[in-house]
Design a protein around this motif. Sequence first.
Motif, short mmCIF file in Angstrom:
data_model
loop_
_atom_site.label_atom_id
_atom_site.label_comp_id
_atom_site.label_asym_id
_atom_site.label_seq_id
_atom_site.Cartn_x
_atom_site.Cartn_y
_atom_site.Cartn_z
N VAL A 106 16.73 -5.03 -0.23
CA VAL A 106 15.29 -4.91 -0.44
C VAL A 106 14.89 -3.44 -0.49
CG1 VAL A 106 12.99 -5.56 0.33
CG2 VAL A 106 14.92 -7.07 0.83
N TYR A 107 14.09 -3.09 -1.49
CA TYR A 107 13.48 -1.77 -1.60
C TYR A 107 12.01 -1.88 -1.24
CZ TYR A 107 17.47 0.14 -4.25
OH TYR A 107 18.71 0.58 -4.65
N ASN A 108 11.53 -0.97 -0.40
CA ASN A 108 10.11 -0.87 -0.07
C ASN A 108 9.64 0.54 -0.41
OD1 ASN A 108 7.53 -1.28 1.07
ND2 ASN A 108 8.22 -0.66 3.10
N MET A 109 8.45 0.67 -1.01
CA MET A 109 8.03 2.00 -1.46
C MET A 109 6.52 2.14 -1.51
SD MET A 109 9.04 1.11 -5.24
CE MET A 109 10.25 0.16 -4.33
N HIS A 110 6.10 3.39 -1.64
CA HIS A 110 4.71 3.74 -1.89
C HIS A 110 4.71 4.83 -2.95
CE1 HIS A 110 0.46 4.60 -0.04
NE2 HIS A 110 0.41 4.17 -1.29
N MET A 111 4.17 4.50 -4.12
CA MET A 111 4.19 5.44 -5.25
C MET A 111 2.90 6.25 -5.32
SD MET A 111 6.10 3.37 -8.31
CE MET A 111 7.88 3.17 -8.28
N ASP A 112 2.91 7.24 -6.19
CA ASP A 112 1.79 8.15 -6.37
C ASP A 112 0.52 7.38 -6.75
OD1 ASP A 112 1.78 11.39 -6.75
OD2 ASP A 112 0.16 10.43 -7.85
N ALA A 113 -0.58 7.75 -6.11
CA ALA A 113 -1.86 7.09 -6.37
C ALA A 113 -2.74 7.97 -7.26
CB ALA A 113 -2.58 6.80 -5.05
N SER A 114 -3.88 7.45 -7.65
CA SER A 114 -4.88 8.23 -8.38
C SER A 114 -6.26 7.68 -8.06
CB SER A 114 -4.62 8.18 -9.90
OG SER A 114 -4.51 6.84 -10.35
N TYR A 115 -7.26 8.54 -8.11
CA TYR A 115 -8.62 8.12 -7.85
C TYR A 115 -9.19 7.37 -9.05
CZ TYR A 115 -8.90 11.15 -3.70
OH TYR A 115 -8.71 11.71 -2.47
N VAL A 116 -10.02 6.37 -8.77
CA VAL A 116 -10.65 5.61 -9.84
C VAL A 116 -11.46 6.52 -10.75
CG1 VAL A 116 -12.32 3.78 -10.37
CG2 VAL A 116 -10.68 3.47 -8.51
N LEU A 117 -12.14 7.51 -10.17
CA LEU A 117 -12.94 8.42 -10.99
C LEU A 117 -12.06 9.21 -11.94
CD1 LEU A 117 -15.68 9.62 -11.69
CD2 LEU A 117 -15.35 11.29 -9.84
N ASP A 118 -10.90 9.68 -11.46
CA ASP A 118 -9.98 10.39 -12.34
C ASP A 118 -9.49 9.48 -13.46
OD1 ASP A 118 -10.08 12.81 -10.97
OD2 ASP A 118 -8.49 12.22 -9.59
N GLU A 119 -9.22 8.21 -13.13
CA GLU A 119 -8.79 7.26 -14.15
C GLU A 119 -9.89 7.05 -15.19
OE1 GLU A 119 -7.78 3.79 -11.99
OE2 GLU A 119 -6.21 4.76 -10.81
#
Length: 389
Positions: free
Chosen positions: A179-192
């Motif tokens: 099993v792999y568990n991770m947390h990837m890079d996020a972005s703000y909704v406003l930036d999106e």
Amino acid sequence: MIISNTFRTLFLSGLFAVSSAVAAQQSGRFSVATLNVDGLPQKILVFNVNAEGPGSAGSVRISKYLAQRGYDLMFFQEDFNYHDELMAVLEDYYQFDQWSGAVGLEVPGKKVDLLHAQNEQFECDGLGACWKNGITLGKSERVAWKQGFGKFSHANDMLVTKGFRRYELTFDDGTPVIVYNMHMDASYVLDEAELKDGKDREARLAQWQQLRDDVIAHIDTRPIIVVGDMNSYYYRDQVKAQFIDAIEATGKATVSDVFVELDLKGVYPAPKDGYQENQRDGNILNGETYDKILYINPVQGTQIKAVSYSLDTEGYKYNGKVLGDHYPLVATFEVVRLDESKPVGIGNVTADEGAATGYYNLKGQSVEQPAKGLYIESDSQQTRKVIRK
């Protein structure tokens, strides 16, 4: 740590409510849950950091919720400042991964240089795991992402050491799983919305590629499950091309997303340009979430099949308020025991006698080129199957 009266009351009420909820794993089936527990501190000094987060009391309620559900395997993201509370009602029934630490100015062993804050990074990844007593951990590894973006902007990803963890687990019936568990890079909704999330998307792409390479290096005869807060939608990130298709192109394994397989009948959302405004509900977009559960079956060896998938948008609440900013994502799998005396693929392919002439892959899907699976040849007398190893 000093345990408040509120903490103690919630802990005891949760403990007495568990009873038979955490039962032994059902033979041949197991459940997997992934959950961003929103564990950033509510305040650092006098500054609000995550004021709307669950905090201490809410984290105990999350622990109680998880104990009542009794999932076999549970994987967490953002398990930072309320780890003891999160584990409070679970410790008698589960084994735990090593906690990587908290975020703040008073973290033991961490002295923050406020004059050079641009150089600071907390060594915690916020990742954690629990597995029921009776399930054994053989080997685990923690790996940091090689690329990320944003320290004091763009969701502040670089303030902590994000990455993935890999676990080699064995159920009490002998079934092995990675099993792999991770947390990837996020972005703000406003930036999106303003299409300013390009660097975030580049970082996620690099992380999917790093993850892909590690997965491919560990494909053997064990099924692999990939879970976590990927901050990814299929319409905006190249998950299918760079991760799913790339792994399948090796010929060593097949890849499925439980949401796509069970809710979308195997059809992946098409990539789209621009921001998909007015289509999202929190972190849910047309039923798809940032959080994902994918599974990878080796061509030879033990295989698994997803039999159910759920996103708990109703039960994960207290006094009508969601306990955190992500809902628990859960899948149930059953173990597929292939007959090793038969050629590769015969236990997987669903193509029936009388199907059209041509090649079929291990999922029973028609393909144009020779594949590991079946070649079905028709003649005037009958249709016959030819197993391709």
